[in-house]
Design a protein around this motif. Structure first.
Motif, PDB file in Angstrom:
ATOM      1  N   VAL A  41       0.857  -1.191   0.000  1.00 55.28           N
ATOM      2  CA  VAL A  41       0.000   0.000   0.000  1.00 55.28           C
ATOM      3  C   VAL A  41       0.891   1.239   0.000  1.00 55.28           C
ATOM      4  O   VAL A  41       1.811   1.350   0.810  1.00 55.28           O
ATOM      5  CB  VAL A  41      -0.933   0.021   1.229  1.00 55.28           C
ATOM      6  N   ILE A  42       0.616   2.147  -0.927  1.00 54.73           N
ATOM      7  CA  ILE A  42       1.376   3.396  -1.041  1.00 54.73           C
ATOM      8  C   ILE A  42       0.406   4.564  -0.915  1.00 54.73           C
ATOM      9  O   ILE A  42      -0.636   4.595  -1.585  1.00 54.73           O
ATOM     10  CB  ILE A  42       2.116   3.458  -2.390  1.00 54.73           C
ATOM     11  N   ILE A  43       0.732   5.524  -0.043  1.00 57.46           N
ATOM     12  CA  ILE A  43      -0.080   6.717   0.138  1.00 57.46           C
ATOM     13  C   ILE A  43       0.439   7.806  -0.803  1.00 57.46           C
ATOM     14  O   ILE A  43       1.588   8.242  -0.679  1.00 57.46           O
ATOM     15  CB  ILE A  43      -0.034   7.234   1.591  1.00 57.46           C
ATOM     16  N   ASN A  44      -0.392   8.252  -1.723  1.00 57.62           N
ATOM     17  CA  ASN A  44       0.028   9.264  -2.684  1.00 57.62           C
ATOM     18  C   ASN A  44      -0.277  10.658  -2.130  1.00 57.62           C
ATOM     19  O   ASN A  44      -1.178  11.357  -2.598  1.00 57.62           O
ATOM     20  CB  ASN A  44      -0.673   9.047  -4.028  1.00 57.62           C
ATOM     21  N   ASP A  45       0.491  11.052  -1.129  1.00 59.27           N
ATOM     22  CA  ASP A  45       0.399  12.391  -0.557  1.00 59.27           C
ATOM     23  C   ASP A  45       1.410  13.299  -1.250  1.00 59.27           C
ATOM     24  O   ASP A  45       1.065  14.313  -1.836  1.00 59.27           O
ATOM     25  CB  ASP A  45       0.651  12.332   0.953  1.00 59.27           C
ATOM     26  N   ASP A  46       2.663  12.898  -1.203  1.00 62.35           N
ATOM     27  CA  ASP A  46       3.734  13.576  -1.930  1.00 62.35           C
ATOM     28  C   ASP A  46       4.067  12.733  -3.158  1.00 62.35           C
ATOM     29  O   ASP A  46       4.475  11.578  -3.034  1.00 62.35           O
ATOM     30  CB  ASP A  46       4.962  13.731  -1.027  1.00 62.35           C
ATOM     31  N   PHE A  47       3.887  13.301  -4.357  1.00 52.57           N
ATOM     32  CA  PHE A  47       4.014  12.515  -5.591  1.00 52.57           C
ATOM     33  C   PHE A  47       5.391  11.884  -5.724  1.00 52.57           C
ATOM     34  O   PHE A  47       5.512  10.696  -6.048  1.00 52.57           O
ATOM     35  CB  PHE A  47       3.725  13.399  -6.816  1.00 52.57           C
ATOM     36  N   ASN A  48       6.440  12.641  -5.499  1.00 47.64           N
ATOM     37  CA  ASN A  48       7.804  12.119  -5.666  1.00 47.64           C
ATOM     38  C   ASN A  48       8.104  10.997  -4.679  1.00 47.64           C
ATOM     39  O   ASN A  48       8.773  10.019  -5.016  1.00 47.64           O
ATOM     40  CB  ASN A  48       8.826  13.240  -5.518  1.00 47.64           C
ATOM     41  N   LYS A  49       7.597  11.142  -3.453  1.00 45.94           N
ATOM     42  CA  LYS A  49       7.781  10.087  -2.462  1.00 45.94           C
ATOM     43  C   LYS A  49       7.028   8.830  -2.870  1.00 45.94           C
ATOM     44  O   LYS A  49       7.554   7.714  -2.793  1.00 45.94           O
ATOM     45  CB  LYS A  49       7.306  10.558  -1.092  1.00 45.94           C
ATOM     46  N   ALA A  50       5.799   9.007  -3.341  1.00 41.77           N
ATOM     47  CA  ALA A  50       5.005   7.854  -3.778  1.00 41.77           C
ATOM     48  C   ALA A  50       5.663   7.162  -4.969  1.00 41.77           C
ATOM     49  O   ALA A  50       5.684   5.932  -5.059  1.00 41.77           O
ATOM     50  CB  ALA A  50       3.587   8.300  -4.132  1.00 41.77           C
ATOM     51  N   LEU A  51       6.215   7.959  -5.885  1.00 39.08           N
ATOM     52  CA  LEU A  51       6.905   7.391  -7.041  1.00 39.08           C
ATOM     53  C   LEU A  51       8.131   6.611  -6.600  1.00 39.08           C
ATOM     54  O   LEU A  51       8.404   5.513  -7.126  1.00 39.08           O
ATOM     55  CB  LEU A  51       7.297   8.508  -8.013  1.00 39.08           C
ATOM     56  N   HIS A  52       8.892   7.153  -5.654  1.00 39.32           N
ATOM     57  CA  HIS A  52      10.067   6.453  -5.134  1.00 39.32           C
ATOM     58  C   HIS A  52       9.664   5.126  -4.495  1.00 39.32           C
ATOM     59  O   HIS A  52      10.318   4.090  -4.715  1.00 39.32           O
ATOM     60  CB  HIS A  52      10.780   7.328  -4.112  1.00 39.32           C
ATOM     61  N   GLU A  53       8.582   5.137  -3.726  1.00 34.26           N
ATOM     62  CA  GLU A  53       8.134   3.905  -3.071  1.00 34.26           C
ATOM     63  C   GLU A  53       7.654   2.875  -4.087  1.00 34.26           C
ATOM     64  O   GLU A  53       7.934   1.673  -3.953  1.00 34.26           O
ATOM     65  CB  GLU A  53       7.026   4.242  -2.070  1.00 34.26           C
ATOM     66  N   LEU A  54       6.943   3.342  -5.105  1.00 32.47           N
ATOM     67  CA  LEU A  54       6.478   2.431  -6.144  1.00 32.47           C
ATOM     68  C   LEU A  54       7.661   1.819  -6.898  1.00 32.47           C
ATOM     69  O   LEU A  54       7.692   0.607  -7.159  1.00 32.47           O
ATOM     70  CB  LEU A  54       5.555   3.182  -7.102  1.00 32.47           C
ATOM     71  N   SER A  55       8.641   2.650  -7.226  1.00 31.59           N
ATOM     72  CA  SER A  55       9.843   2.156  -7.907  1.00 31.59           C
ATOM     73  C   SER A  55      10.587   1.146  -7.031  1.00 31.59           C
ATOM     74  O   SER A  55      11.110   0.144  -7.539  1.00 31.59           O
ATOM     75  CB  SER A  55      10.782   3.325  -8.239  1.00 31.59           C
ATOM     76  N   SER A  56      10.611   1.413  -5.733  1.00 28.15           N
ATOM     77  CA  SER A  56      11.328   0.535  -4.805  1.00 28.15           C
ATOM     78  C   SER A  56      10.716  -0.859  -4.764  1.00 28.15           C
ATOM     79  O   SER A  56      11.432  -1.859  -4.642  1.00 28.15           O
ATOM     80  CB  SER A  56      11.331   1.149  -3.399  1.00 28.15           C
ATOM     81  N   VAL A  57       9.398  -0.922  -4.851  1.00 30.93           N
ATOM     82  CA  VAL A  57       8.734  -2.230  -4.869  1.00 30.93           C
ATOM     83  C   VAL A  57       9.175  -3.021  -6.098  1.00 30.93           C
ATOM     84  O   VAL A  57       9.537  -4.202  -6.011  1.00 30.93           O
ATOM     85  CB  VAL A  57       7.199  -2.084  -4.863  1.00 30.93           C
ATOM     86  N   ILE A  58       9.173  -2.356  -7.265  1.00 36.69           N
ATOM     87  CA  ILE A  58       9.567  -3.029  -8.508  1.00 36.69           C
ATOM     88  C   ILE A  58      11.004  -3.525  -8.415  1.00 36.69           C
ATOM     89  O   ILE A  58      11.314  -4.690  -8.705  1.00 36.69           O
ATOM     90  CB  ILE A  58       9.429  -2.074  -9.712  1.00 36.69           C
ATOM     91  N   ILE A  59      11.899  -2.646  -8.003  1.00 32.39           N
ATOM     92  CA  ILE A  59      13.320  -2.994  -7.957  1.00 32.39           C
ATOM     93  C   ILE A  59      13.610  -4.078  -6.937  1.00 32.39           C
ATOM     94  O   ILE A  59      14.382  -5.007  -7.195  1.00 32.39           O
ATOM     95  CB  ILE A  59      14.157  -1.727  -7.657  1.00 32.39           C
ATOM     96  N   SER A  60      12.984  -4.003  -5.760  1.00 36.11           N
ATOM     97  CA  SER A  60      13.248  -5.015  -4.729  1.00 36.11           C
ATOM     98  C   SER A  60      12.814  -6.399  -5.186  1.00 36.11           C
ATOM     99  O   SER A  60      13.488  -7.393  -4.889  1.00 36.11           O
ATOM    100  CB  SER A  60      12.533  -4.641  -3.422  1.00 36.11           C
ATOM    101  N   LYS A  61      11.707  -6.471  -5.919  1.00 33.66           N
ATOM    102  CA  LYS A  61      11.239  -7.774  -6.413  1.00 33.66           C
ATOM    103  C   LYS A  61      12.175  -8.325  -7.489  1.00 33.66           C
ATOM    104  O   LYS A  61      12.329  -9.533  -7.626  1.00 33.66           O
ATOM    105  CB  LYS A  61       9.813  -7.651  -6.951  1.00 33.66           C
ATOM    106  N   ARG A  62      12.809  -7.435  -8.223  1.00 36.28           N
ATOM    107  CA  ARG A  62      13.762  -7.882  -9.235  1.00 36.28           C
ATOM    108  C   ARG A  62      15.064  -8.398  -8.620  1.00 36.28           C
ATOM    109  O   ARG A  62      15.803  -9.137  -9.267  1.00 36.28           O
ATOM    110  CB  ARG A  62      14.090  -6.726 -10.190  1.00 36.28           C
ATOM    111  N   LEU A  63      15.328  -7.998  -7.367  1.00 36.42           N
ATOM    112  CA  LEU A  63      16.597  -8.355  -6.731  1.00 36.42           C
ATOM    113  C   LEU A  63      16.500  -9.567  -5.811  1.00 36.42           C
ATOM    114  O   LEU A  63      17.467  -9.882  -5.118  1.00 36.42           O
ATOM    115  CB  LEU A  63      17.123  -7.153  -5.933  1.00 36.42           C
ATOM    116  N   THR A  64      15.369 -10.260  -5.807  1.00 40.53           N
ATOM    117  CA  THR A  64      15.279 -11.472  -4.997  1.00 40.53           C
ATOM    118  C   THR A  64      16.262 -12.506  -5.536  1.00 40.53           C
ATOM    119  O   THR A  64      16.657 -12.474  -6.716  1.00 40.53           O
ATOM    120  CB  THR A  64      13.865 -12.066  -5.019  1.00 40.53           C
ATOM    121  N   THR A  65      16.659 -13.424  -4.691  1.00 37.93           N
ATOM    122  CA  THR A  65      17.615 -14.457  -5.101  1.00 37.93           C
ATOM    123  C   THR A  65      17.088 -15.248  -6.292  1.00 37.93           C
ATOM    124  O   THR A  65      17.825 -15.528  -7.246  1.00 37.93           O
ATOM    125  CB  THR A  65      17.901 -15.408  -3.928  1.00 37.93           C
TER     126      THR A  65
END
Length: 206
Positions: free
Chosen positions: A163-187
């Motif tokens: 769940v991402i709270i879209n209060d600050d757009f740049n913060k929400a974008l960073h969090e969304l990007s982080s989810v994508i990248i973290s899933k790509r980095l699983t073993t």
């Protein structure tokens, strides 16, 4: 090689589409599956880019043929995601993102239980009403109806992985990007994507 399937859902007016557009500029090798819809084409929209625009009879024929991963009727119009297109992209190793409502996400979970599902929330109902009003395309009655539906939609957040709270757009974008990248980095994903490199690294030299 098999890609990852991401699902991004939100209530109307939450800023989901803007976040996804910015995400695509930031994260490489992420493909958005273009949905089919029966709603009228709006000025500036391109067929095959924003949506595959189709008539109701053609859409329902595809439904009956089992051609959609998910489909739903939203405010009198149908939306659906082609199963063949998504599976082809995943099999080619591409990560695919679906920007769909919670009903569609529920259908995707049944077919793709490993899909990573993300729900976007606004900071408040007041902000959501303002965003819906600022579009300038709907009457007050329509806006209030959309807000009522949005509150019901937001109750579905508990069924999503993130769940991402879209209060600050740049913060929400960073969090969304982080989810994508973290899933790509699983073993599992790194082993799959860099099999030859990892095998060479862990093989003793003779």
């Amino acid at each position: 090689m098999s890609g990852l399937l991401f699902v991004v859902s939100a209530a109307s007016g939450t800023g989901k589409t803007s976040l996804v557009k910015a995400l695509l500029d930031r994260v490489s090798n992420l493909h958005v599956s273009v949905s089919h819809t029966t709603r009228p084409q709006r000025p500036g929209e391109l067929n095959g880019v924003h949506y595959h625009f189709t008539d109701k009879d053609t859409f329902l024929s595809q439904v009956n043929a089992g051609g959609f991963i998910e489909y739903a009727e939203v405010f009198g119009n149908y939306y659906g995601t082609s199963e063949a297109t998504v599976r082809q992209q995943l099999e080619q190793g591409h990560d695919v993102l679906l920007e769909i409502d919670w009903q569609g996400a529920e259908q995707v979970r049944r077919l793709f239980p490993d899909s990573i599902q993300i729900f976007i929330l606004p900071p408040s109902q007041y902000d959501l009403r303002q965003r819906l009003s600022n579009r300038g395309t709907d009457s007050v009655d329509v806006i209030e109806h959309r807000l009522s539906c949005a509150v019901e939609d937001m109750q579905q957040y508990v069924n999503f992985d993130y769940v991402i709270i879209n209060d600050d757009f740049n913060k929400a974008l960073h969090e969304l990007s982080s989810v994508i990248i973290s899933k790509r980095l699983t073993t599992a994903q790194q082993t799959n994507r860099h099999r030859e490199l990892i095998q060479a690294l862990i093989t003793p030299n003779e």
